[in-house]
Scaffold this motif. Structure first.
Motif, PDB file in Angstrom:
ATOM      1  N   PRO A  79      53.279  32.492  38.120  1.00 51.39           N
ATOM      2  CA  PRO A  79      53.279  32.200  36.693  1.00 51.39           C
ATOM      3  C   PRO A  79      52.030  31.187  36.243  1.00 51.39           C
ATOM      4  CG  PRO A  79      55.292  31.352  37.855  1.00 51.39           C
ATOM      5  CD  PRO A  79      54.355  31.814  38.846  1.00 51.39           C
ATOM      6  N   GLU A  80      51.288  30.682  37.153  1.00 51.65           N
ATOM      7  CA  GLU A  80      49.865  30.006  36.506  1.00 51.65           C
ATOM      8  C   GLU A  80      48.837  31.244  36.231  1.00 51.65           C
ATOM      9  OE1 GLU A  80      52.165  27.315  38.865  1.00 51.65           O
ATOM     10  OE2 GLU A  80      51.512  29.233  39.503  1.00 51.65           O
ATOM     11  N   ILE A  81      49.029  32.451  37.095  1.00 54.52           N
ATOM     12  CA  ILE A  81      48.008  33.460  36.754  1.00 54.52           C
ATOM     13  C   ILE A  81      48.475  34.008  35.279  1.00 54.52           C
ATOM     14  CG2 ILE A  81      47.399  35.527  37.544  1.00 54.52           C
ATOM     15  CD1 ILE A  81      45.929  33.273  38.859  1.00 54.52           C
ATOM     16  N   GLN A  82      49.835  34.041  35.522  1.00 54.42           N
ATOM     17  CA  GLN A  82      50.242  34.890  34.011  1.00 54.42           C
ATOM     18  C   GLN A  82      49.859  33.980  32.827  1.00 54.42           C
ATOM     19  OE1 GLN A  82      52.034  37.827  33.375  1.00 54.42           O
ATOM     20  NE2 GLN A  82      51.284  37.418  31.353  1.00 54.42           N
ATOM     21  N   GLN A  83      49.543  32.789  33.037  1.00 51.53           N
ATOM     22  CA  GLN A  83      49.321  31.787  32.147  1.00 51.53           C
ATOM     23  C   GLN A  83      47.816  31.903  31.638  1.00 51.53           C
ATOM     24  OE1 GLN A  83      50.464  27.806  32.667  1.00 51.53           O
ATOM     25  NE2 GLN A  83      48.959  27.243  30.734  1.00 51.53           N
ATOM     26  N   LEU A  84      47.360  32.125  32.767  1.00 55.23           N
ATOM     27  CA  LEU A  84      45.705  32.549  32.265  1.00 55.23           C
ATOM     28  C   LEU A  84      45.473  33.694  31.566  1.00 55.23           C
ATOM     29  CD1 LEU A  84      43.662  31.586  35.839  1.00 55.23           C
ATOM     30  CD2 LEU A  84      43.556  30.573  33.415  1.00 55.23           C
ATOM     31  N   ALA A  85      46.276  34.677  32.074  1.00 55.24           N
ATOM     32  CA  ALA A  85      46.007  35.929  31.401  1.00 55.24           C
ATOM     33  C   ALA A  85      46.543  35.990  29.823  1.00 55.24           C
ATOM     34  CB  ALA A  85      47.135  36.906  32.051  1.00 55.24           C
ATOM     35  N   ASP A  86      47.769  35.153  29.755  1.00 53.24           N
ATOM     36  CA  ASP A  86      48.009  34.983  28.240  1.00 53.24           C
ATOM     37  C   ASP A  86      47.107  34.159  27.287  1.00 53.24           C
ATOM     38  OD1 ASP A  86      50.518  36.335  28.781  1.00 53.24           O
ATOM     39  OD2 ASP A  86      51.567  34.460  29.285  1.00 53.24           O
ATOM     40  N   GLU A  87      46.337  33.234  28.107  1.00 52.66           N
ATOM     41  CA  GLU A  87      45.323  32.630  27.030  1.00 52.66           C
ATOM     42  C   GLU A  87      44.087  33.629  26.831  1.00 52.66           C
ATOM     43  OE1 GLU A  87      43.553  28.674  28.736  1.00 52.66           O
ATOM     44  OE2 GLU A  87      45.201  28.757  29.940  1.00 52.66           O
ATOM     45  N   VAL A  88      43.830  34.514  27.487  1.00 45.79           N
ATOM     46  CA  VAL A  88      42.703  35.513  27.188  1.00 45.79           C
ATOM     47  C   VAL A  88      43.120  36.765  26.493  1.00 45.79           C
ATOM     48  CG1 VAL A  88      41.054  34.380  28.791  1.00 45.79           C
ATOM     49  CG2 VAL A  88      42.328  36.435  29.246  1.00 45.79           C
ATOM     50  N   LYS A  89      44.618  36.886  26.366  1.00 47.85           N
ATOM     51  CA  LYS A  89      45.019  37.982  25.658  1.00 47.85           C
ATOM     52  C   LYS A  89      44.552  38.219  24.199  1.00 47.85           C
ATOM     53  CE  LYS A  89      49.492  40.038  24.383  1.00 47.85           C
ATOM     54  NZ  LYS A  89      50.964  40.226  24.069  1.00 47.85           N
ATOM     55  N   PRO A  90      44.670  37.167  23.385  1.00 47.04           N
ATOM     56  CA  PRO A  90      43.812  37.201  22.062  1.00 47.04           C
ATOM     57  C   PRO A  90      42.487  37.852  21.975  1.00 47.04           C
ATOM     58  CG  PRO A  90      45.156  35.226  22.063  1.00 47.04           C
ATOM     59  CD  PRO A  90      44.966  35.931  23.476  1.00 47.04           C
ATOM     60  N   GLN A  91      41.427  37.613  23.086  1.00 54.17           N
ATOM     61  CA  GLN A  91      40.191  37.797  23.121  1.00 54.17           C
ATOM     62  C   GLN A  91      40.109  39.171  23.478  1.00 54.17           C
ATOM     63  OE1 GLN A  91      37.744  35.098  25.807  1.00 54.17           O
ATOM     64  NE2 GLN A  91      39.463  33.557  25.550  1.00 54.17           N
TER      65      GLN A  91
END
Length: 99
Positions: A14-26
């Motif tokens: 879940p922590e890795i998914q959160q990181l991915a979600d943070e950069v999704k807009p970029q």
């Protein structure tokens, strides 16, 4: 693991998914498209002056994107950022270092 080398591939958390979600807009801004499906599948890390995360992301229809995210050391007080990415990947493509 060799200093500066990549860790073995691990299943996404879940922590890795959160990181991915943070950069999704970029990523969406750079690719000029949206990704309705954006599921982290697996990852590797590299310790540098912070941490590089190499993450394989399922974007649907059998297509994957490999992203490299840099998380600076907490003392630097800066945000995580999308450093690089590779599109057009498949499920069986290995998650290796890329610049």
């Amino acid at each position: 693991m060799m200093l500066g080398g990549l860790t073995p591939t691990k299943a996404a958390t879940p922590e890795i998914q959160q990181l991915a979600d943070e950069v999704k807009p970029q990523l969406e801004a750079r690719e000029n498209r949206s990704f309705p499906i954006f599921t982290a599948v697996e990852y590797r890390t590299q310790v540098v002056a912070g941490t590089n995360y190499f993450i394989k992301i399922d974007v649907g229809h059998g297509v994957y994107v490999h992203v490299r995210i840099f998380e600076p050391l907490p003392c630097n007080d800066t945000e995580v950022s999308l450093t690089s990415y590779q599109t057009g990947k498949k499920a069986n493509d290995p998650l290796d270092y890329f610049g």
